[in-house]
Design a protein around this motif. Structure first.
Motif, PDB file in Angstrom:
ATOM      1  N   ARG A  99       6.629 -15.155  -3.101  1.00  0.00           N
ATOM      2  CA  ARG A  99       7.722 -15.315  -3.470  1.00  0.00           C
ATOM      3  C   ARG A  99       8.277 -15.526  -4.853  1.00  0.00           C
ATOM      4  O   ARG A  99      10.015 -14.922  -4.879  1.00  0.00           O
ATOM      5  CB  ARG A  99       8.056 -17.511  -3.007  1.00  0.00           C
ATOM      6  N   VAL A 100       7.171 -14.809  -5.755  1.00  0.00           N
ATOM      7  CA  VAL A 100       7.588 -14.657  -6.988  1.00  0.00           C
ATOM      8  C   VAL A 100       7.565 -13.313  -7.963  1.00  0.00           C
ATOM      9  O   VAL A 100       7.624 -12.998  -8.780  1.00  0.00           O
ATOM     10  CB  VAL A 100       7.149 -16.066  -8.106  1.00  0.00           C
ATOM     11  N   GLY A 101       6.830 -12.711  -6.369  1.00  0.00           N
ATOM     12  CA  GLY A 101       6.630 -11.169  -7.040  1.00  0.00           C
ATOM     13  C   GLY A 101       5.454 -11.080  -7.764  1.00  0.00           C
ATOM     14  O   GLY A 101       5.585 -10.204  -8.886  1.00  0.00           O
ATOM     15  N   PHE A 102       4.259 -11.541  -7.675  1.00  0.00           N
ATOM     16  CA  PHE A 102       3.407 -12.142  -8.487  1.00  0.00           C
ATOM     17  C   PHE A 102       2.271 -10.881  -7.598  1.00  0.00           C
ATOM     18  O   PHE A 102       2.268 -11.071  -6.235  1.00  0.00           O
ATOM     19  CB  PHE A 102       2.488 -12.833  -9.009  1.00  0.00           C
ATOM     20  N   VAL A 103       1.064 -10.004  -8.611  1.00  0.00           N
ATOM     21  CA  VAL A 103       0.771  -9.438  -7.356  1.00  0.00           C
ATOM     22  C   VAL A 103      -0.926  -9.152  -8.608  1.00  0.00           C
ATOM     23  O   VAL A 103      -0.965  -9.085  -9.322  1.00  0.00           O
ATOM     24  CB  VAL A 103       0.455  -8.058  -7.844  1.00  0.00           C
ATOM     25  N   HIS A 104      -1.382 -10.384  -7.827  1.00  0.00           N
ATOM     26  CA  HIS A 104      -2.792 -10.259  -8.137  1.00  0.00           C
ATOM     27  C   HIS A 104      -3.517  -8.900  -9.293  1.00  0.00           C
ATOM     28  O   HIS A 104      -4.055  -9.492 -10.141  1.00  0.00           O
ATOM     29  CB  HIS A 104      -4.373 -11.075  -7.278  1.00  0.00           C
ATOM     30  N   GLY A 105      -4.034  -8.002  -8.508  1.00  0.00           N
ATOM     31  CA  GLY A 105      -4.077  -6.958  -8.679  1.00  0.00           C
ATOM     32  C   GLY A 105      -5.920  -6.379  -8.521  1.00  0.00           C
ATOM     33  O   GLY A 105      -6.716  -5.602  -8.151  1.00  0.00           O
ATOM     34  N   VAL A 106      -6.725  -7.904  -8.059  1.00  0.00           N
ATOM     35  CA  VAL A 106      -7.799  -7.153  -7.827  1.00  0.00           C
ATOM     36  C   VAL A 106      -8.104  -8.237  -7.397  1.00  0.00           C
ATOM     37  O   VAL A 106      -8.749  -9.681  -7.524  1.00  0.00           O
ATOM     38  CB  VAL A 106      -8.760  -6.792  -9.018  1.00  0.00           C
ATOM     39  N   MET A 107      -7.479  -9.037  -5.985  1.00  0.00           N
ATOM     40  CA  MET A 107      -8.140 -10.110  -4.965  1.00  0.00           C
ATOM     41  C   MET A 107      -9.467  -9.417  -4.898  1.00  0.00           C
ATOM     42  O   MET A 107      -9.650  -9.258  -2.752  1.00  0.00           O
ATOM     43  CB  MET A 107      -7.193  -9.439  -3.274  1.00  0.00           C
ATOM     44  N   ASN A 108     -10.237  -9.654  -4.953  1.00  0.00           N
ATOM     45  CA  ASN A 108     -11.925  -9.243  -4.040  1.00  0.00           C
ATOM     46  C   ASN A 108     -12.124 -10.643  -4.429  1.00  0.00           C
ATOM     47  O   ASN A 108     -11.797 -11.037  -4.935  1.00  0.00           O
ATOM     48  CB  ASN A 108     -13.144  -8.895  -5.274  1.00  0.00           C
ATOM     49  N   THR A 109     -12.968 -10.536  -2.696  1.00  0.00           N
ATOM     50  CA  THR A 109     -13.578 -12.091  -3.157  1.00  0.00           C
ATOM     51  C   THR A 109     -14.753 -13.245  -3.988  1.00  0.00           C
ATOM     52  O   THR A 109     -14.376 -14.511  -3.880  1.00  0.00           O
ATOM     53  CB  THR A 109     -14.585 -12.493  -1.385  1.00  0.00           C
ATOM     54  N   ASN A 120       0.742  -5.497   0.593  1.00  0.00           N
ATOM     55  CA  ASN A 120      -0.633  -6.306   1.311  1.00  0.00           C
ATOM     56  C   ASN A 120      -1.556  -7.126   0.757  1.00  0.00           C
ATOM     57  O   ASN A 120      -2.851  -7.332   1.507  1.00  0.00           O
ATOM     58  CB  ASN A 120      -1.548  -4.921   1.132  1.00  0.00           C
ATOM     59  N   GLN A 121      -0.482  -8.051  -0.009  1.00  0.00           N
ATOM     60  CA  GLN A 121      -1.934  -9.179  -0.490  1.00  0.00           C
ATOM     61  C   GLN A 121      -1.854  -9.785   0.783  1.00  0.00           C
ATOM     62  O   GLN A 121      -2.952 -10.843   0.807  1.00  0.00           O
ATOM     63  CB  GLN A 121      -1.089  -9.318  -1.347  1.00  0.00           C
ATOM     64  N   PRO A 122      -0.471 -10.256   1.992  1.00  0.00           N
ATOM     65  CA  PRO A 122      -1.450 -11.121   2.639  1.00  0.00           C
ATOM     66  C   PRO A 122      -2.731 -10.185   3.666  1.00  0.00           C
ATOM     67  O   PRO A 122      -3.179 -11.276   4.293  1.00  0.00           O
ATOM     68  CB  PRO A 122      -0.171 -10.955   3.602  1.00  0.00           C
ATOM     69  N   GLY A 123      -2.445  -9.227   4.353  1.00  0.00           N
ATOM     70  CA  GLY A 123      -3.763  -8.481   5.223  1.00  0.00           C
ATOM     71  C   GLY A 123      -5.135  -8.859   4.318  1.00  0.00           C
ATOM     72  O   GLY A 123      -5.903  -9.325   4.743  1.00  0.00           O
TER      73      GLY A 123
END
Ligand code: AMP
Ligand code: MG
Length: 534
Positions: free
Chosen positions: A267-277, A318-321
């Motif tokens: 929604r806000v256009g944020f990209v986390h960048g390092v979505m490791n577990t 790709n964040q949702p996936g």
């Protein structure tokens, strides 16, 4: 009496979970442990740059306390209060899709769990306060630029309504820290800093994974029981005996919360960048602000993280996936407690369903519609996504502009397009007659849809402007504040913190913070590219 003496700590994580028998010490494997005791390293010359008043209030800290030397020393790692019992957490993680083994808090130290006035606990955690048994080959420090980014973004996200860990304070350590910012063989000293983060708990997916991967099943069960009892108490069985169904219910709720936080990011256009577990919170909070970025021109393939520039695993689109992929790893880790793949599979299958529902609701809100109307709105959305990509278009300004588009049948194409013009980065080159015709057609359908929805332009505008922010932590804005701070002037950090407190409201005099990214920032380090070296 010392000013901070009335703070009460109750360190349940340490008390209820198995720990390392050694205190501090060199980096090493720590089998069977959920934590290691380790003291923060004293710093040479601590100096507070900023305090988030809302977090201080949450913790029940008074102005007098915040202004004290003790507070400065506490949030910079120089004072451990009575009742605190500093420790680093052990966790593992999948990094960029591969199991990375034991990671743990390499540069974060939990000071203790503060009991607030309403009886809830908030963990105070210093980031950048020296080495721990989990530092591996690194120094346990953080530099000013990355600490400013973490501090500001945590609070910006909170005010945007996105679940997140919080940041109480940002302090210079007075120490110099060596970093090779671009990994190009040019290390340099940078000012060191410490952020005091705050969250009910910092437990991540990786805390579960390390126990499962190491075959430490009693510890795994203890962690799951602890997490459910403390943070998901509504799932704790009345007889106090959790069983497979309790763990499945827990997993299902983490699935839902993770979907929800990622819908907010989109929604806000944020990209986390390092979505490791190891960077996914078990509470569904946004955690670990590193090489994150904000979408400026709408490009779902964009990732801010230079380490990820080839695979673009953590790109916006790709964040949702990736959320689902990470949840699958958590499901694998919980499997030994359930011993039946089927209910876990059913729980993760709900991710797609729940994500879609939440995303549709969110998107209806962005468009100013009361509710999502199946195929009509799906088509409207898909076409909009295509149009936004065709010319470089600022996502944030686009949705603010859309709120001003008149829906009346009598309005003409120019009246409708007018409010959107400002969102285009290169209108002269890119807004061709052909593209403009497509926009006009889309706006025509949008206006018809809005009329069918029955909201007045005024009400729609107010509703849209409450979910589509005007101010976001644009990458270049953070970088300008960093440049100033590194030169000794911290006013940029304070001003940005102030602006981000009301991201949905027009703030007279602050228009500069709502402008499109300037051309110079298009390819500058820190503005469009970030590395993990922080
Ligand atoms: P990240 O992907 O930045 O969340 O970090 C991955 C792992 O590296 C975590 O275990 C961190 O604690 C660790 N780490 C990152 N930077 C440092 C540092 N400067 N010193 C020690 N450990 C670090
Ligand atoms: Mg991390």
């Amino acid at each position: 009496m010392a000013v901070l003496d009335d703070l009460t700590f109750d360190n349940q994580y340490l008390r209820d979970l198995p720990g390392d028998r050694v205190e501090g010490g060199r980096p090493r494997q720590v089998p069977g442990a959920a934590w290691s005791r380790v003291a923060p390293t004293e710093t040479a010359g601590p100096e507070i740059i900023a305090v988030a008043d809302e977090v201080a209030e949450l913790l029940g800290l008074s102005d007098e306390q915040i202004a004290s030397d003790e507070f400065r020393d506490m949030v910079s790692g120089n004072l451990v209060l009575p009742g605190m019992d500093p420790f680093a957490m052990r966790y593992g993680g999948h990094q960029f899709g591969n199991w990375a083994g034991q990671l743990g808090d390499g540069r974060a130290i939990n000071l203790g769990e503060l009991v607030t006035a309403d009886g809830t606990r908030q963990t105070l955690q210093l980031k950048g306060s020296g080495p721990t048994p989990y530092s591996r080959t690194a120094d346990g420090r953080a530099v000013l630029r990355s600490s400013i980014r973490e501090f500001l973004c945590s609070e910006a996200m909170y005010h945007l309504g996105v679940p997140t860990t919080r940041a109480l304070s940002l302090a210079l350590s007075g120490d110099q820290v060596m970093r090779d910012m671009l990994y190009d063989g040019h290390p340099a000293y940078e000012p060191g800093a410490v952020v005091c983060r705050v969250a009910p708990t910092f437990i991540r997916f990786g805390n579960f994974e390390i126990f499962a991967a190491s075959g430490e099943l009693d510890e795994l069960r203890a962690l799951a029981d602890f997490t459910i009892r403390e943070y998901f108490p509504h799932l704790w069985p009345d007889d106090g005996e959790p069983d497979a169904s309790t763990y499945v219910a827990f997993y299902r709720e983490v699935v839902r919360r993770t979907a929800e936080v990622i819908v907010h990011w989109q929604r806000v256009g944020f990209v986390h960048g390092v979505m490791n577990t190891d960077n996914l919170s078990i509470l569904g909070l946004t955690i670990d602000y590193g090489p994150y970025g904000w979408l400026e021109d709408f490009d779902p393939d964009w990732t801010p993280n230079t380490t990820d520039r080839h695979g673009k695993r953590y790109r916006y689109g790709n964040q949702p996936g990736i959320g689902q992929w990470n949840l699958a790893q958590l499901g694998n880790a919980l499997f030994p407690l359930v011993d039946d793949a089927e209910p876990l599979q059913a729980a993760i299958d709900e991710y797609v369903v729940h994500f879609r529902e939440e995303h549709q609701r969110m998107f209806a809100g962005k468009l100013g519609l009361h509710a999502w109307d199946g195929e009509t709105d799906e088509a409207l959305m898909v076409e909009l996504m295509e149009l936004l990509r065709e010319a470089e278009t600022d996502m944030t300004l686009f949705y603010r502009g859309l709120a001003d588009v008149p829906a009346a049948e009598s309005s003409d194409a120019d009246e409708r397009f007018g409010p959107l013009r400002n969102a285009f980065y290169r209108p002269d080159e890119e807004l061709t007659d052909a593209l403009r015709a497509k926009w006009d057609a889309w706006l025509d359908r949008y206006a018809a849809r809005v009329r069918a929805d029955g909201t007045s332009d005024e009400d729609r505008r107010a509703a849209m402007n409450s979910v589509n922010p005007l101010y976001v932590m644009r990458n270049y804005l953070a970088q300008l504040a960093i440049d100033k701070s590194e030169a000794g002037d911290h006013s940029g950090v304070l001003e940005l913190l102030q602006v981000m407190r009301n991201p949905y409201d027009e703030q007279p005099g602050m228009e500069a913070y709502a402008e499109k990214r300037p051309d110079w920032a298009r390819s500058r380090v820190g503005c469009s590219m970030l590395s993990c070296s922080s």
